[in-house]
Write a protein that holds these residues in place. Structure first.
Motif, PDB file in Angstrom:
ATOM      1  N   PHE A 140       0.804  -1.227   0.000  1.00  0.00           N
ATOM      2  CA  PHE A 140       0.000   0.000   0.000  1.00  0.00           C
ATOM      3  C   PHE A 140       0.840   1.281   0.000  1.00  0.00           C
ATOM      4  O   PHE A 140       0.383   2.317   0.454  1.00  0.00           O
ATOM      5  CB  PHE A 140      -0.943  -0.008   1.219  1.00  0.00           C
ATOM      6  CG  PHE A 140      -1.975  -1.099   1.157  1.00  0.00           C
ATOM      7  CD1 PHE A 140      -3.171  -0.900   0.492  1.00  0.00           C
ATOM      8  CD2 PHE A 140      -1.744  -2.337   1.731  1.00  0.00           C
ATOM      9  CE1 PHE A 140      -4.128  -1.902   0.423  1.00  0.00           C
ATOM     10  CE2 PHE A 140      -2.686  -3.351   1.664  1.00  0.00           C
ATOM     11  CZ  PHE A 140      -3.885  -3.134   1.003  1.00  0.00           C
ATOM     12  N   PHE A 301      -9.514  -7.354   1.625  1.00  0.00           N
ATOM     13  CA  PHE A 301      -9.335  -6.123   0.832  1.00  0.00           C
ATOM     14  C   PHE A 301     -10.653  -5.807   0.125  1.00  0.00           C
ATOM     15  O   PHE A 301     -11.066  -4.657   0.029  1.00  0.00           O
ATOM     16  CB  PHE A 301      -8.237  -6.279  -0.228  1.00  0.00           C
ATOM     17  CG  PHE A 301      -6.840  -6.407   0.326  1.00  0.00           C
ATOM     18  CD1 PHE A 301      -6.571  -6.195   1.666  1.00  0.00           C
ATOM     19  CD2 PHE A 301      -5.777  -6.745  -0.507  1.00  0.00           C
ATOM     20  CE1 PHE A 301      -5.281  -6.321   2.170  1.00  0.00           C
ATOM     21  CE2 PHE A 301      -4.492  -6.874  -0.015  1.00  0.00           C
ATOM     22  CZ  PHE A 301      -4.239  -6.667   1.328  1.00  0.00           C
ATOM     23  N   LEU A 372     -14.025   2.137  16.873  1.00  0.00           N
ATOM     24  CA  LEU A 372     -12.882   1.234  16.731  1.00  0.00           C
ATOM     25  C   LEU A 372     -12.939   0.250  17.897  1.00  0.00           C
ATOM     26  O   LEU A 372     -13.437   0.592  18.968  1.00  0.00           O
ATOM     27  CB  LEU A 372     -11.569   2.011  16.802  1.00  0.00           C
ATOM     28  CG  LEU A 372     -11.442   3.231  15.888  1.00  0.00           C
ATOM     29  CD1 LEU A 372     -10.103   3.925  16.138  1.00  0.00           C
ATOM     30  CD2 LEU A 372     -11.574   2.834  14.432  1.00  0.00           C
ATOM     31  N   PRO A 435     -11.321   8.269  11.270  1.00  0.00           N
ATOM     32  CA  PRO A 435     -12.056   7.398  10.341  1.00  0.00           C
ATOM     33  C   PRO A 435     -11.231   6.214   9.836  1.00  0.00           C
ATOM     34  O   PRO A 435     -11.795   5.203   9.419  1.00  0.00           O
ATOM     35  CB  PRO A 435     -12.427   8.331   9.183  1.00  0.00           C
ATOM     36  CG  PRO A 435     -11.493   9.453   9.276  1.00  0.00           C
ATOM     37  CD  PRO A 435     -11.159   9.619  10.725  1.00  0.00           C
ATOM     38  N   ARG A 441      -2.238  -0.361  14.255  1.00  0.00           N
ATOM     39  CA  ARG A 441      -3.300  -1.204  13.700  1.00  0.00           C
ATOM     40  C   ARG A 441      -4.332  -0.360  12.953  1.00  0.00           C
ATOM     41  O   ARG A 441      -5.519  -0.736  12.841  1.00  0.00           O
ATOM     42  CB  ARG A 441      -3.949  -2.023  14.821  1.00  0.00           C
ATOM     43  CG  ARG A 441      -4.618  -3.230  14.274  1.00  0.00           C
ATOM     44  CD  ARG A 441      -4.598  -4.498  14.957  1.00  0.00           C
ATOM     45  NE  ARG A 441      -5.081  -5.504  14.007  1.00  0.00           N
ATOM     46  CZ  ARG A 441      -5.371  -6.726  14.285  1.00  0.00           C
ATOM     47  NH1 ARG A 441      -5.207  -7.164  15.511  1.00  0.00           N
ATOM     48  NH2 ARG A 441      -5.800  -7.555  13.352  1.00  0.00           N
ATOM     49  N   CYS A 443      -5.938   1.647   9.493  1.00  0.00           N
ATOM     50  CA  CYS A 443      -6.354   1.071   8.211  1.00  0.00           C
ATOM     51  C   CYS A 443      -5.165   0.976   7.272  1.00  0.00           C
ATOM     52  O   CYS A 443      -4.561   1.991   6.919  1.00  0.00           O
ATOM     53  CB  CYS A 443      -7.431   1.957   7.579  1.00  0.00           C
ATOM     54  SG  CYS A 443      -7.864   1.406   5.927  1.00  0.00           S
ATOM     55  N   GLY A 449      -8.146   3.649  -0.289  1.00  0.00           N
ATOM     56  CA  GLY A 449      -9.520   4.097  -0.031  1.00  0.00           C
ATOM     57  C   GLY A 449      -9.699   5.546  -0.452  1.00  0.00           C
ATOM     58  O   GLY A 449     -10.675   5.898  -1.114  1.00  0.00           O
TER      59      GLY A 449
END
Ligand code: HEM
Length: 500
Positions: A140, A301, A372, A435, A441, A443, A449
């Motif tokens: 990523f 994913f 979360l 968000p 940990r 995103c 995204g």
């Protein structure tokens, strides 16, 4: 004793035991002198899932009640299970970042042996998670995003064509489903290297399974609570988490794709390529991943990638229909960027800070994962108090409540992208915008995204004016049944083509 009397006694005994268990559990926070609300049978304090109010809004009510008291955290119950809701930003930082080692799990159930597709990065625990996260992080990077950018733009063009066709028939569209078809095709192409065709065919298999995986889960929410609380027992009982048909579909797609690519030496610079390279790389087995692990990651994913981004865009368009002047400004920024760069290239995407601000403000008001989750590995002393959070306690970080707290965002209901200009961001604690989560940990797919959300938004605003029509529901209602924050019954908007 006849059969009916026997049955009645058994039923009464079960109800008494269950009720007694709830009564006993409901004393947990009181006996520890932790601020909490009286729970009610059977939901506790956090409803949602099939009731009339989304769980994040129940949590917001509790947050709004206890945060002004200065409490660092408060207690609540999810069914009979005591959970801690975090109210203080410094304490939040301890959990997500400083003392991460004690809170590095979410406490969700998965079963690698019997249900390999459930053993994905989002659910996994311990060293396995750590190793897998390290292996997948290079997937990523911004460099990888730049490679994938043209592929996503291509899907964006098909999305535009699809919208033009639909608008010819009817200019008032239900946009949530259309956006889910767009993001399904994006993620299907990038995670599986497959043309999912859901833009062309609303009943395409990927879209069908995407819809069902959230809409028709294998277990009820109550069973989910049991599985999270008794993971070891559930594994011993060979309980699975993902429905067999869903699992079989994704396993087959991945097996066929890997097979085809390996036989034909196909390189597409997408997630699947990177996962296959990890499987085949030289070195010891610890550094490699197996076919089952590839399938589980491609699956997550897909799940994490399509719904989050499509609901973000849905909420965003709703707000832009409501706030026409912000829509005009965003479109102007996009048109200027097109004039400067000639066509939609990666550099152009990075040259539209106002478009990012619009998306960041959307994610503030409507974080798709409204809370979360973390799980307390060892009993933890709460700094500056005599309180402890006991081993095994689930932690809820109320992202939506924090992001709608007027202390951090004055006039919090107002949609105002200027809250995210660089000066305003510098003034705020980073823990007030969650968000994508925070800490080790967070995103892993944040960049992807944001990329697909930007491409979707640019495609729409550059080609259509968006406004409310007769079918639009204002204000929108949050779907209580959805695990994600999602508008109930979709969002109807009028699309007027812009003549170029
Ligand atoms: C707007 C889009 C997205 C939003 C709002 C979002 C949000 C989140 C959030 C809140 C978390 C939990 C973070 C935490 O607990 O601290 C998460 C985790 C995750 N997300 Fe995303 N996500 C998005 C897109 C994506 C995409 C496109 C992918 C993959 C292609 C992805 C893959 C994941 C994975 C694998 C995890 C688990 C990470 C781990 O536990 O190590 N997400 N996401």
């Amino acid at each position: 004793m006849d059969f009916l009397s026997g049955l009645a006694i058994v039923l009464i005994s079960i109800v008494t035991i269950v009720y007694g268990y709830f009564k006993y559990s409901f004393g947990y926070w009181k006996s520890r002198n932790i601020p909490h609300e009286e729970p009610s049978f059977p939901y506790g304090n956090i409803k949602g899932f099939g009731t009339t109010i989304h769980s994040s809004l129940c949590i917001k009510r509790i947050y709004d009640k206890f945060k002004p008291t200065g409490a660092i955290f408060c207690g609540a119950y999810f069914f009979a299970r005591p959970v801690a809701i975090i109210l203080n930003l410094n304490f939040l930082k301890n959990i997500l970042v400083k003392d991460f080692a004690n809170f590095n799990e979410r406490g969700f159930f998965y079963n690698e042996e019997d249900d390999p597709i459930s053993a994905h990065l989002f659910a996994m625990d311990g060293d396995k998670w750590k190793e897998l996260r390290a292996k997948l992080t290079p997937t990523f990077t911004s460099g990888k995003m730049k490679f994938m950018f043209p592929t996503v733009v291509e899907v964006g063009k098909r999305f535009k064509d699809c919208l033009i066709d639909v608008v010819k028939e009817n200019d008032e569209l239900e946009i949530k489903e259309l956006l889910a078809r767009f993001t399904t095709d994006v993620i299907g192409t990038c995670a599986f290297g497959i043309e999912c065709n859901s833009l062309k065919d609303p009943n395409a298999e990927f879209r069908k399974y995407g819809r069902e995986v959230f809409g028709k889960p294998r277990h009820s929410p109550l069973a989910g609570v049991f599985l999270g609380g008794f993971k070891g027992t559930a594994r011993k009982l060979h309980i699975k988490n993902i429905r067999d048909d869903v699992s079989e579909f994704f396993m087959k797609v991945v097996r066929d794709t890997v097979d085809y690519r390996e036989k034909n030496n196909v390189n597409r610079n997408d997630f699947m390529d990177i996962l296959i390279k990890l499987k085949n790389q030289k070195g010891n087995d610890k550094d490699k991943i197996t076919l089952n692990e590839i399938a589980a990651q491609a699956f997550v994913f897909f799940l994490a990638g399509f719904e989050t981004s499509s609901t973000t865009l849905t909420f965003c368009l709703y707000e832009l229909a409501m706030n026409a002047e912000i829509q005009v400004k965003a479109r102007q920024v996009i048109q200027e960027a097109y004039e400067k760069h000639g066509k939609f290239i990666y550099e152009m995407m990075l040259d539209m800070p106002y478009v990012d601000q619009v998306l960041q403000e959307t994610l503030r008001k409507y974080p798709p994962l409204a809370n979360l989750n973390r799980y307390t590995k060892n009993t933890y002393k709460v700094p500056g108090t005599d309180d402890v959070i006991e081993k095994g306690t689930p932690i809820i970080i109320p992202a939506l409540s924090i992001q709608r707290d007027p202390e951090y965002y004055p006039d919090a209901e107002k949609f105002d992208p200027d809250r995210f200009n660089s000066e305003a961001v510098k003034q705020r604690d980073a823990m007030t915008w969650l968000p994508f989560g925070e800490g080790p940990r967070n995103c892993i797919g944040l960049r992807f995204g944001m990329m697909q959300a930007r491409i979707g938004l640019v495609t729409i605003l550059n080609n259509f004016e968006v406004s409310f029509g007769p079918k639009s529901t204002v204000p929108l209602v949050i779907d209580a049944k959805s695990a994600f924050l999602s508008p109930e019954g979709g969002v109807y908007l009028k699309f007027k083509p812009i003549q170029s």
